[in-house]
Design a protein around this motif. Structure first.
Motif, PDB file in Angstrom:
ATOM      1  N   GLN A 369       0.811  -1.222   0.000  1.00 23.22           N
ATOM      2  CA  GLN A 369       0.000   0.000   0.000  1.00 23.22           C
ATOM      3  C   GLN A 369       0.842   1.268   0.000  1.00 23.22           C
ATOM      4  O   GLN A 369       0.312   2.380   0.081  1.00 23.22           O
ATOM      5  N   GLY A 370       2.148   1.121  -0.095  1.00 18.72           N
ATOM      6  CA  GLY A 370       3.013   2.294  -0.116  1.00 18.72           C
ATOM      7  C   GLY A 370       3.304   2.861   1.255  1.00 18.72           C
ATOM      8  O   GLY A 370       3.723   4.020   1.374  1.00 18.72           O
ATOM      9  N   ARG A 371       3.140   2.049   2.299  1.00  8.88           N
ATOM     10  CA  ARG A 371       3.440   2.491   3.659  1.00  8.88           C
ATOM     11  C   ARG A 371       4.767   1.887   4.108  1.00  8.88           C
ATOM     12  O   ARG A 371       5.043   0.718   3.831  1.00  8.88           O
ATOM     13  N   GLU A 372       5.569   2.677   4.816  1.00  7.59           N
ATOM     14  CA  GLU A 372       6.836   2.156   5.318  1.00  7.59           C
ATOM     15  C   GLU A 372       6.577   1.090   6.378  1.00  7.59           C
ATOM     16  O   GLU A 372       5.736   1.262   7.265  1.00  7.59           O
ATOM     17  N   VAL A 373       7.312  -0.007   6.287  1.00  5.29           N
ATOM     18  CA  VAL A 373       7.160  -1.090   7.244  1.00  5.29           C
ATOM     19  C   VAL A 373       8.053  -0.821   8.444  1.00  5.29           C
ATOM     20  O   VAL A 373       8.962   0.020   8.402  1.00  5.29           O
ATOM     21  N   ALA A 374       7.819  -1.538   9.525  1.00  6.34           N
ATOM     22  CA  ALA A 374       8.626  -1.384  10.731  1.00  6.34           C
ATOM     23  C   ALA A 374      10.025  -1.923  10.501  1.00  6.34           C
ATOM     24  O   ALA A 374      10.253  -2.809   9.658  1.00  6.34           O
ATOM     25  N   ASP A 375      10.983  -1.391  11.246  1.00  6.45           N
ATOM     26  CA  ASP A 375      12.348  -1.902  11.158  1.00  6.45           C
ATOM     27  C   ASP A 375      12.351  -3.399  11.445  1.00  6.45           C
ATOM     28  O   ASP A 375      11.649  -3.876  12.345  1.00  6.45           O
ATOM     29  N   GLY A 376      13.136  -4.113  10.661  1.00  7.01           N
ATOM     30  CA  GLY A 376      13.209  -5.554  10.833  1.00  7.01           C
ATOM     31  C   GLY A 376      12.245  -6.330   9.968  1.00  7.01           C
ATOM     32  O   GLY A 376      12.344  -7.554   9.870  1.00  7.01           O
ATOM     33  N   GLN A 377      11.316  -5.632   9.304  1.00 10.64           N
ATOM     34  CA  GLN A 377      10.363  -6.301   8.424  1.00 10.64           C
ATOM     35  C   GLN A 377      10.788  -6.150   6.964  1.00 10.64           C
ATOM     36  O   GLN A 377      11.325  -5.123   6.562  1.00 10.64           O
ATOM     37  N   GLU A 378      10.520  -7.171   6.192  1.00 14.47           N
ATOM     38  CA  GLU A 378      10.863  -7.158   4.775  1.00 14.47           C
ATOM     39  C   GLU A 378       9.841  -6.364   3.971  1.00 14.47           C
ATOM     40  O   GLU A 378       8.649  -6.370   4.277  1.00 14.47           O
ATOM     41  N   GLY A 379      10.326  -5.675   2.951  1.00 12.95           N
ATOM     42  CA  GLY A 379       9.431  -4.937   2.067  1.00 12.95           C
ATOM     43  C   GLY A 379      10.158  -4.547   0.792  1.00 12.95           C
ATOM     44  O   GLY A 379      11.280  -4.992   0.519  1.00 12.95           O
ATOM     45  N   ASP A 380       9.519  -3.700  -0.003  1.00 11.95           N
ATOM     46  CA  ASP A 380      10.087  -3.248  -1.273  1.00 11.95           C
ATOM     47  C   ASP A 380      10.956  -2.006  -1.056  1.00 11.95           C
ATOM     48  O   ASP A 380      10.534  -1.055  -0.386  1.00 11.95           O
ATOM     49  N   ILE A 381      12.145  -2.006  -1.658  1.00 15.61           N
ATOM     50  CA  ILE A 381      13.004  -0.821  -1.612  1.00 15.61           C
ATOM     51  C   ILE A 381      12.380   0.249  -2.499  1.00 15.61           C
ATOM     52  O   ILE A 381      12.057  -0.005  -3.662  1.00 15.61           O
ATOM     53  N   ALA A 382      12.217   1.456  -1.958  1.00 16.07           N
ATOM     54  CA  ALA A 382      11.546   2.519  -2.707  1.00 16.07           C
ATOM     55  C   ALA A 382      12.199   3.865  -2.412  1.00 16.07           C
ATOM     56  O   ALA A 382      12.795   4.068  -1.354  1.00 16.07           O
ATOM     57  N   VAL A 383      12.072   4.786  -3.371  1.00 19.27           N
ATOM     58  CA  VAL A 383      12.628   6.132  -3.267  1.00 19.27           C
ATOM     59  C   VAL A 383      11.478   7.127  -3.280  1.00 19.27           C
ATOM     60  O   VAL A 383      10.615   7.086  -4.170  1.00 19.27           O
ATOM     61  N   ARG A 384      11.461   8.044  -2.315  1.00 13.04           N
ATOM     62  CA  ARG A 384      10.396   9.047  -2.278  1.00 13.04           C
ATOM     63  C   ARG A 384      10.607  10.059  -3.408  1.00 13.04           C
ATOM     64  O   ARG A 384      11.685  10.624  -3.541  1.00 13.04           O
ATOM     65  N   VAL A 385       9.545  10.257  -4.204  1.00  8.45           N
ATOM     66  CA  VAL A 385       9.623  11.164  -5.349  1.00  8.45           C
ATOM     67  C   VAL A 385       8.658  12.341  -5.228  1.00  8.45           C
ATOM     68  O   VAL A 385       8.572  13.167  -6.137  1.00  8.45           O
ATOM     69  N   ALA A 386       7.939  12.421  -4.132  1.00 11.15           N
ATOM     70  CA  ALA A 386       7.036  13.542  -3.887  1.00 11.15           C
ATOM     71  C   ALA A 386       7.150  13.910  -2.400  1.00 11.15           C
ATOM     72  O   ALA A 386       7.348  13.036  -1.554  1.00 11.15           O
ATOM     73  N   PRO A 387       7.082  15.185  -2.085  1.00 10.68           N
ATOM     74  CA  PRO A 387       6.725  16.306  -2.963  1.00 10.68           C
ATOM     75  C   PRO A 387       7.857  16.798  -3.870  1.00 10.68           C
ATOM     76  O   PRO A 387       7.634  17.609  -4.757  1.00 10.68           O
ATOM     77  N   GLU A 388       9.091  16.331  -3.659  1.00 13.06           N
ATOM     78  CA  GLU A 388      10.201  16.781  -4.502  1.00 13.06           C
ATOM     79  C   GLU A 388      10.931  15.576  -5.069  1.00 13.06           C
ATOM     80  O   GLU A 388      11.322  14.667  -4.343  1.00 13.06           O
ATOM     81  N   ARG A 389      11.117  15.576  -6.374  1.00 16.56           N
ATOM     82  CA  ARG A 389      11.781  14.464  -7.050  1.00 16.56           C
ATOM     83  C   ARG A 389      13.294  14.650  -6.989  1.00 16.56           C
ATOM     84  O   ARG A 389      13.805  15.713  -7.344  1.00 16.56           O
ATOM     85  N   PRO A 390      14.045  13.635  -6.532  1.00 17.56           N
ATOM     86  CA  PRO A 390      15.506  13.774  -6.499  1.00 17.56           C
ATOM     87  C   PRO A 390      16.107  13.889  -7.898  1.00 17.56           C
ATOM     88  O   PRO A 390      15.546  13.364  -8.869  1.00 17.56           O
ATOM     89  N   VAL A 391      17.227  14.559  -8.005  1.00 19.98           N
ATOM     90  CA  VAL A 391      17.853  14.791  -9.312  1.00 19.98           C
ATOM     91  C   VAL A 391      18.333  13.495  -9.940  1.00 19.98           C
ATOM     92  O   VAL A 391      18.152  13.268 -11.137  1.00 19.98           O
ATOM     93  N   GLY A 392      18.952  12.618  -9.186  1.00 20.43           N
ATOM     94  CA  GLY A 392      19.606  11.451  -9.751  1.00 20.43           C
ATOM     95  C   GLY A 392      18.693  10.295 -10.090  1.00 20.43           C
ATOM     96  O   GLY A 392      19.068   9.129  -9.943  1.00 20.43           O
ATOM     97  N   LEU A 393      17.513  10.583 -10.591  1.00 26.85           N
ATOM     98  CA  LEU A 393      16.530   9.563 -10.936  1.00 26.85           C
ATOM     99  C   LEU A 393      16.132   9.731 -12.395  1.00 26.85           C
ATOM    100  O   LEU A 393      16.007  10.858 -12.892  1.00 26.85           O
ATOM    101  N   PHE A 394      15.923   8.610 -13.075  1.00 22.47           N
ATOM    102  CA  PHE A 394      15.612   8.678 -14.504  1.00 22.47           C
ATOM    103  C   PHE A 394      14.303   9.410 -14.768  1.00 22.47           C
ATOM    104  O   PHE A 394      13.437   9.534 -13.892  1.00 22.47           O
ATOM    105  N   GLN A 395      14.139   9.870 -16.009  1.00 23.42           N
ATOM    106  CA  GLN A 395      12.936  10.591 -16.395  1.00 23.42           C
ATOM    107  C   GLN A 395      11.737   9.656 -16.497  1.00 23.42           C
ATOM    108  O   GLN A 395      10.611  10.035 -16.207  1.00 23.42           O
ATOM    109  N   GLY A 396      11.991   8.413 -16.947  1.00 25.66           N
ATOM    110  CA  GLY A 396      10.923   7.435 -17.097  1.00 25.66           C
ATOM    111  C   GLY A 396      11.293   6.422 -18.163  1.00 25.66           C
ATOM    112  O   GLY A 396      12.340   6.518 -18.818  1.00 25.66           O
TER     113      GLY A 396
END
Length: 538
Positions: A369-396
């Motif tokens: 659901q796009g919610r951060e999991v608790a420390d120690g739990q497995e999940g998907d590695i993700a980069v926050r792109v809102a409200p500001e998109r980091p520079v070093g990320l592809f356009q698409g």
């Protein structure tokens, strides 16, 4: 970086309206240190070529003018396929300077691979070394390609020879309009577990500025360094460690041009003879190098070593450190990004960990659901792109709405890899989302089983997959390449199974073991587990 936490808190992205790596970075180094060494090239035959920053500036100006003389303009797309020769760097910088979008390809590509890339990317031109021309037979008239440029002598029509000139004298120099920071820079083709390769679009800033993180913090470079990254020119790792990373910091780029099979002893000799100070290699190379007699080489010039591509097994890190005193610091990123997570010099090493998030990035471990999991739990590695998109990320992904939608989850860009973050902020890799094995109600990452196998003296390489099983969902299968002096046998297979049971959780042991002479890998050295899954029998 001496204080990771302070650097991470203080970092802010530079966001200029216009940016061009050739004009704003290379030319600045040429003004400030014209005689400084920028490129140190050598090959298997012992030949050597040296280029100062002023040399690189002149050669890239010449290349840009030459491409313009062939009718190429800003926004045109050029497929470039060359081995590790200096002209690759000059022509790539020429493309950047002129705003021409370059699309790197490894010389290992086949005619079928190339045809697909030329058509789907709507390429306007091809640049190829003469050693690669056999891969282009029958491709004249493909798609929109009108310009065919060869580097080297002897290319037939329709190829036009690249006129290098007398040291890049400026015969083709010209003036080029400034490029905006969000103008397209390059397109990489990246393969997934299914379907044809996707087109990854980077802008002038996303790589040209984004890799400041890679060069300054992870590679830890200064103008006094000589850096060598082991990479083919067609891989994104080349952009990381052989172009934008080192040259953003003014470091000398050390290039070893070998065309045949990788020989670790020869590379170690290059590190010794060229007095390399910082070094990056993929795990497959590291595993081969630590099997050498490392004490037989003078590696005293090295001060910093790193690895990227996929996780590196702890025993390899320990062996290298015992021989050199240096910890191999890992870095995690993708073709779509710069370095996202790293074991930075200011971070206390934890063997087996990916490290901590890069300055400029908010990296999390999230659920479906796009919610951060608790420390120690497995999940998907993700980069926050809102409200500001980091520079070093592809356009698409170009022309792929489905792929662009699939990698977005709320305010996050989802990498497709899974990990666990601990209470101290360290990330621990689990595996590709598609590679995670579900067996008897447990989730098992292939990397942890592979690492356990590699701790056994008989194992040189291993790859682990899940095989469909009616009773337990998936059973774990291991493909094992044996070390010299060991032979396949049922007894050894049983011994390896017991070894894994005692090294890690018993439910993670491979129920099936198949001995093989080599593992299928991508051109960048990553294990192709999808190929193994496709051939495995139930």
């Amino acid at each position: 970086m001496t204080d990771y936490e302070a650097t991470y808190r203080a970092f802010r992205w530079e966001r200029p309206e216009h940016f061009n790596f050739a004009a704003d970075v290379v030319d600045r180094h040429a003004r400030e240190r014209p005689r400084g060494l920028a490129l140190l090239w050598s090959d298997e035959a012992g030949r050597e070529r040296r280029f100062t920053w002023e040399d690189v500036r002149r050669h890239s100006l010449h290349a840009a003018g030459f491409l313009a003389s062939q009718g190429l303009r800003k926004g045109d797309r050029v497929f470039i396929m060359m081995p590790r020769v200096p002209e690759w760097w000059f022509l790539v910088l020429g493309c950047i300077r002129a705003g021409i979008v370059f699309m790197p390809g490894t010389p290992m590509l086949t005619v079928k691979d190339i045809r697909y890339r030329l058509v789907v990317a709507e390429a306007n031109a091809v640049i190829a070394d003469v050693s690669c021309l056999d891969r282009f037979e029958g491709l004249a008239g493909t798609g929109r390609v009108e310009t065919w440029v060869s580097v080297g002598e002897g290319a037939p029509s329709p190829w036009v020879r690249y006129e290098a000139g007398a040291g890049g004298t400026g015969a083709h120099e010209g003036t080029f309009a400034p490029t905006r920071a969000d103008d397209p820079l390059l397109i990489y083709f990246t393969s997934g577990t299914t379907g044809m390769p996707k087109m990854v679009l980077h802008t002038q800033a996303s790589y040209g500025l984004g890799h400041v993180i890679t060069g300054r913090y992870w590679l830890d470079l200064t103008p006094d360094d000589r850096h060598l990254t082991l990479s083919d020119t067609g891989w994104a790792k080349c952009a990381w460690g052989k172009l934008f990373g080192p040259w953003s910091q003014g470091a000398c780029n050390v290039v070893y041009d070998f065309r045949g099979r990788f020989e670790p002893a020869k590379l170690l000799k290059i590190l010794e003879s060229q007095r390399v100070t910082t070094f990056c290699a993929p795990p497959t190379a590291w595993r081969a190098m630590v099997l050498q007699d490392l004490k037989g080489f003078d590696l005293s010039s090295l001060r910093h070593t790193v690895s990227a591509g996929e996780p590196l097994n702890p025993e390899v890190i320990d062996t290298w450190k015992a021989a050199t005193g240096l910890h191999i610091r890992e870095g995690y990123g993708q073709t779509e990004t710069v370095v996202l997570v790293g074991m930075y010099p200011g971070v206390e090493p934890r063997v087996g960990s990916m490290g901590k998030p890069s300055p400029g990035f908010t990296v999390g471990v999230i659920d479906d659901q796009g919610r951060e999991v608790a420390d120690g739990q497995e999940g998907d590695i993700a980069v926050r792109v809102a409200p500001e998109r980091p520079v070093g990320l592809f356009q698409g992904y170009l022309n792929d709405d489905g792929a662009n939608a699939a990698c977005r989850r709320g305010d996050w860009y989802v990498t497709g890899d899974r990990a666990v973050r601990d209470a101290e902020g360290y990330f621990w890799f689990v595996g590709r989302a598609d590679d995670v094995i579900k067996t008897s109600g447990y989730r098992v990452g292939p990397f942890e089983v592979e690492s356990a196998l590699l701790e056994h003296a008989a194992v040189a390489e291993s790859a682990v997959i899940g095989v469909p099983d009616d009773k337990i969902g998936q059973r774990i299968k291991a493909y094992v390449v044996l070390a010299p002096g060991h032979a396949p046998s049922d007894a050894l297979a049983k011994e390896l199974q017991e070894h894994v049971k005692h090294t890690t959780a018993p439910y993670k042991y491979p129920r099936d073991i198949e001995f093989v002479t080599e593992l299928p890998k991508t051109v960048s050295g990553k294990i192709r587990r999808a190929e193994l899954r496709g051939t495995a029998k139930k």
